[in-house]
Design a protein around this motif. Structure first.
Motif, PDB file in Angstrom:
ATOM      1  N   GLN A  24       0.846  -1.228  -0.059  1.00  0.00           N
ATOM      2  CA  GLN A  24      -0.144   0.122  -0.141  1.00  0.00           C
ATOM      3  C   GLN A  24       0.794   1.217  -0.075  1.00  0.00           C
ATOM      4  OE1 GLN A  24      -3.883   0.139   0.405  1.00  0.00           O
ATOM      5  NE2 GLN A  24      -2.985  -1.433  -0.889  1.00  0.00           N
ATOM      6  N   ARG A  25       0.208   2.312  -0.671  1.00  0.00           N
ATOM      7  CA  ARG A  25       0.995   3.482  -0.790  1.00  0.00           C
ATOM      8  C   ARG A  25       0.634   4.470   0.423  1.00  0.00           C
ATOM      9  NH1 ARG A  25       0.273   5.350  -6.814  1.00  0.00           N
ATOM     10  NH2 ARG A  25       0.884   7.481  -5.819  1.00  0.00           N
ATOM     11  N   PHE A  26       1.261   5.430   0.685  1.00  0.00           N
ATOM     12  CA  PHE A  26       0.845   6.400   1.870  1.00  0.00           C
ATOM     13  C   PHE A  26       0.726   7.560   1.306  1.00  0.00           C
ATOM     14  CE2 PHE A  26       3.597   2.966   3.459  1.00  0.00           C
ATOM     15  CZ  PHE A  26       2.862   2.564   4.629  1.00  0.00           C
ATOM     16  N   ASP A  27       0.082   8.052   0.238  1.00  0.00           N
ATOM     17  CA  ASP A  27       0.011   9.316  -0.413  1.00  0.00           C
ATOM     18  C   ASP A  27      -1.526   9.584  -0.861  1.00  0.00           C
ATOM     19  OD1 ASP A  27       0.001   7.453  -2.251  1.00  0.00           O
ATOM     20  OD2 ASP A  27       1.331   8.697  -3.519  1.00  0.00           O
ATOM     21  N   PRO A  28      -2.392   9.481   0.147  1.00  0.00           N
ATOM     22  CA  PRO A  28      -2.435   9.337   1.350  1.00  0.00           C
ATOM     23  C   PRO A  28      -2.764   7.800   1.745  1.00  0.00           C
ATOM     24  CG  PRO A  28      -4.676  10.283   0.777  1.00  0.00           C
ATOM     25  CD  PRO A  28      -3.757  10.261  -0.322  1.00  0.00           C
ATOM     26  N   LEU A  29      -2.723   7.315   2.827  1.00  0.00           N
ATOM     27  CA  LEU A  29      -2.816   5.989   3.171  1.00  0.00           C
ATOM     28  C   LEU A  29      -4.301   5.454   3.126  1.00  0.00           C
ATOM     29  CD1 LEU A  29      -2.054   3.184   4.515  1.00  0.00           C
ATOM     30  CD2 LEU A  29      -2.276   4.214   6.592  1.00  0.00           C
ATOM     31  N   GLY A  30      -5.369   6.479   3.402  1.00  0.00           N
ATOM     32  CA  GLY A  30      -6.739   6.227   3.458  1.00  0.00           C
ATOM     33  C   GLY A  30      -7.397   5.913   1.950  1.00  0.00           C
ATOM     34  N   CYS A  31      -6.548   5.916   1.209  1.00  0.00           N
ATOM     35  CA  CYS A  31      -7.052   5.888  -0.338  1.00  0.00           C
ATOM     36  C   CYS A  31      -6.884   4.361  -0.635  1.00  0.00           C
ATOM     37  CB  CYS A  31      -6.353   6.732  -1.337  1.00  0.00           C
ATOM     38  SG  CYS A  31      -7.072   8.348  -1.556  1.00  0.00           S
ATOM     39  N   GLY A  32      -6.099   3.542   0.062  1.00  0.00           N
ATOM     40  CA  GLY A  32      -6.085   2.015  -0.282  1.00  0.00           C
ATOM     41  C   GLY A  32      -5.436   2.032  -1.544  1.00  0.00           C
ATOM     42  N   ARG A  33      -4.325   2.652  -2.004  1.00  0.00           N
ATOM     43  CA  ARG A  33      -3.735   2.657  -3.383  1.00  0.00           C
ATOM     44  C   ARG A  33      -2.712   1.818  -3.313  1.00  0.00           C
ATOM     45  NH1 ARG A  33      -2.524   8.429  -3.950  1.00  0.00           N
ATOM     46  NH2 ARG A  33      -4.611   8.477  -4.184  1.00  0.00           N
ATOM     47  N   SER A  34      -2.670   0.808  -4.073  1.00  0.00           N
ATOM     48  CA  SER A  34      -1.822  -0.298  -4.162  1.00  0.00           C
ATOM     49  C   SER A  34      -0.796  -0.184  -5.126  1.00  0.00           C
ATOM     50  CB  SER A  34      -2.392  -1.866  -4.013  1.00  0.00           C
ATOM     51  OG  SER A  34      -1.593  -2.927  -4.369  1.00  0.00           O
ATOM     52  N   THR A  35       0.446  -0.558  -4.895  1.00  0.00           N
ATOM     53  CA  THR A  35       1.418  -0.661  -6.004  1.00  0.00           C
ATOM     54  C   THR A  35       1.100  -1.981  -6.954  1.00  0.00           C
ATOM     55  OG1 THR A  35       3.074  -1.631  -4.685  1.00  0.00           O
ATOM     56  CG2 THR A  35       3.113   0.676  -4.461  1.00  0.00           C
ATOM     57  N   ALA A  36       0.121  -2.508  -6.781  1.00  0.00           N
ATOM     58  CA  ALA A  36      -0.109  -3.827  -7.558  1.00  0.00           C
ATOM     59  C   ALA A  36      -1.429  -3.774  -8.057  1.00  0.00           C
ATOM     60  CB  ALA A  36       0.100  -5.082  -6.607  1.00  0.00           C
ATOM     61  N   ASN A  37      -2.064  -2.472  -8.038  1.00  0.00           N
ATOM     62  CA  ASN A  37      -3.344  -2.289  -8.799  1.00  0.00           C
ATOM     63  C   ASN A  37      -3.275  -2.416 -10.190  1.00  0.00           C
ATOM     64  OD1 ASN A  37      -2.241   0.221  -9.360  1.00  0.00           O
ATOM     65  ND2 ASN A  37      -3.746   1.298  -7.878  1.00  0.00           N
ATOM     66  N   TYR A  38      -4.502  -2.167 -10.910  1.00  0.00           N
ATOM     67  CA  TYR A  38      -4.168  -2.587 -12.411  1.00  0.00           C
ATOM     68  C   TYR A  38      -3.662  -1.173 -13.016  1.00  0.00           C
ATOM     69  CZ  TYR A  38      -8.617   0.274 -13.549  1.00  0.00           C
ATOM     70  OH  TYR A  38      -9.710   1.279 -13.795  1.00  0.00           O
ATOM     71  N   PRO A  39      -3.977  -0.062 -12.689  1.00  0.00           N
ATOM     72  CA  PRO A  39      -3.096   0.733 -13.538  1.00  0.00           C
ATOM     73  C   PRO A  39      -1.655   0.636 -13.183  1.00  0.00           C
ATOM     74  CG  PRO A  39      -4.727   1.920 -11.971  1.00  0.00           C
ATOM     75  CD  PRO A  39      -4.805   0.521 -11.710  1.00  0.00           C
ATOM     76  N   SER A  40      -0.902   0.317 -12.278  1.00  0.00           N
ATOM     77  CA  SER A  40       0.313  -0.169 -11.767  1.00  0.00           C
ATOM     78  C   SER A  40       0.608  -1.209 -12.876  1.00  0.00           C
ATOM     79  CB  SER A  40       0.652  -0.624 -10.425  1.00  0.00           C
ATOM     80  OG  SER A  40       0.316   0.670  -9.478  1.00  0.00           O
ATOM     81  N   VAL A  41      -0.182  -2.188 -13.127  1.00  0.00           N
ATOM     82  CA  VAL A  41      -0.060  -3.305 -14.110  1.00  0.00           C
ATOM     83  C   VAL A  41       0.077  -2.748 -15.598  1.00  0.00           C
ATOM     84  CG1 VAL A  41      -0.844  -5.412 -15.227  1.00  0.00           C
ATOM     85  CG2 VAL A  41      -1.076  -5.071 -12.737  1.00  0.00           C
ATOM     86  N   VAL A  42      -0.593  -1.806 -15.736  1.00  0.00           N
ATOM     87  CA  VAL A  42      -0.803  -1.125 -16.999  1.00  0.00           C
ATOM     88  C   VAL A  42       0.617  -0.301 -17.353  1.00  0.00           C
ATOM     89  CG1 VAL A  42      -1.758   0.364 -18.435  1.00  0.00           C
ATOM     90  CG2 VAL A  42      -3.246  -1.271 -17.291  1.00  0.00           C
ATOM     91  N   SER A  43       1.089   0.489 -16.421  1.00  0.00           N
ATOM     92  CA  SER A  43       1.978   1.357 -16.267  1.00  0.00           C
ATOM     93  C   SER A  43       3.500   0.379 -16.593  1.00  0.00           C
ATOM     94  CB  SER A  43       2.215   2.058 -15.266  1.00  0.00           C
ATOM     95  OG  SER A  43       3.119   2.969 -15.077  1.00  0.00           O
ATOM     96  N   GLY A  44       3.395  -0.742 -15.783  1.00  0.00           N
ATOM     97  CA  GLY A  44       4.551  -1.491 -15.650  1.00  0.00           C
ATOM     98  C   GLY A  44       4.916  -2.299 -17.197  1.00  0.00           C
ATOM     99  N   ALA A  45       3.671  -2.289 -17.776  1.00  0.00           N
ATOM    100  CA  ALA A  45       3.757  -2.940 -19.215  1.00  0.00           C
ATOM    101  C   ALA A  45       4.143  -1.927 -20.123  1.00  0.00           C
ATOM    102  CB  ALA A  45       2.568  -3.814 -19.651  1.00  0.00           C
TER     103      ALA A  45
END
Length: 289
Positions: free
Chosen positions: A49-70
């Motif tokens: 989970q990211r901390f910017d902010p923590l309350g958003c529950g934003r993961s570094t493994a969510n689908y936008p991160s998958v798309v960006s990684g590709a």
């Protein structure tokens, strides 16, 4: 012999260059990718989970991160946030732990050329009402459809009525995206299925047996509203409901969606798990290519 080896080497190099060029052509190049959306985009509790902010529950493994990684865009900005509605695209959103997520559209720039948007399930409390109400009604009528009956008044399904009012809200969001990023390719990402097409698994998804089909219809109506908004709002719709067949909450090891048990090391209840985010990411990438 030397000539033969030389010709072979040249041919191999040419084949490699051709394959590389083909691969490059298949991978669209983007300068600035912005991900907008709610918890089905942000990925609460999915490590890390990211901390910017923590309350958003934003993961570094969510689908936008998958798309960006590709895709390896020049810049990647993910401002998705659990609990987001269409209104929080242009207004600040208060989140747990005294945090605030800035208006999501503020992340857009004139040079943004790729935007994904996953929104709508929180408007009018659609998902929240389903999750908070339906499981509690199963015990009184486990083989019936008590949740559908609960949300039906004078023959009218109140959730379907609310979903019908969602389209203009999403169209307004899309207009705001195009205004800020006129050259962006915009994808509206739909919601994956929660319930199986047939059968039930009350230990995982504690809805009454007769409400499973109704839950699927509510999701289909929601996705149809998003698809219609995309069509009139200058965006592309990415269907994840169809591709998630066989990956519902009842699919156990193949599930893209978590069941009723909240796990702070896996995923929020009734939300995508890491494998689900990978699956949705693959569907988005297929649409882009």
């Amino acid at each position: 012999m030397r000539v033969t080896r030389l010709l072979t080497a040249v041919a191999s190099a040419a084949t490699l260059l051709t394959a590389t060029a083909a691969a490059a052509a298949a991978e669209p190049g983007f300068h600035h990718y912005v991900a907008l959306g709610d918890s089905y985009t942000s990925g609460p509790f999915i490590p890390a989970q990211r901390f910017d902010p923590l309350g958003c529950g934003r993961s570094t493994a969510n689908y936008p991160s998958v798309v960006s990684g590709a895709l390896h865009p020049g810049e990647f900005t993910d401002v998705s946030c659990a609990g987001a509605e269409t209104g929080t695209m242009t207004q600040p959103q208060k989140v747990p732990f005294n945090g605030t997520n800035s208006p999501q559209l503020d992340a857009l720039r004139a040079d943004t050329d790729l935007v994904t948007l996953g929104i709508g399930g929180n408007d009018f409390g659609v998902f929240g009402q389903l999750i908070s109400t339906c499981p509690g009604l199963r015990a009184g009528d486990p083989t019936g459809n008590p949740c559908e009956e609960h949300f039906t008044s004078d023959g009218v399904n109140t959730l379907e009525t609310a979903i019908g009012d969602l389209r203009p809200r999403v169209e307004t969001v899309l207009a705001g995206i195009h205004q800020r990023s006129p050259d962006a390719r915009v994808l509206v990402v739909g919601y994956p299925r929660i319930a199986p097409e047939t059968g039930s698994c009350p230990d995982v998804l504690p809805f009454a047996d007769g409400d499973y089909g109704w839950l699927n219809r509510v999701e289909q109506d929601l996705n149809q509203a998003l698809e219609s908004a995309a069509a009139t709002g200058g965006a592309e719709f990415v269907d994840t409901f169809g591709p998630s067949l066989g990956h519902d909450a009842c699919a156990r090891g193949s599930a893209w969606i978590n069941g009723q048990d909240q796990n702070i090391f896996v995923a929020a209840a009734y939300h995508p798990v890491k494998a689900g985010m990978a699956g949705i990411g693959a569907v988005v990438l297929k649409a882009l290519r």
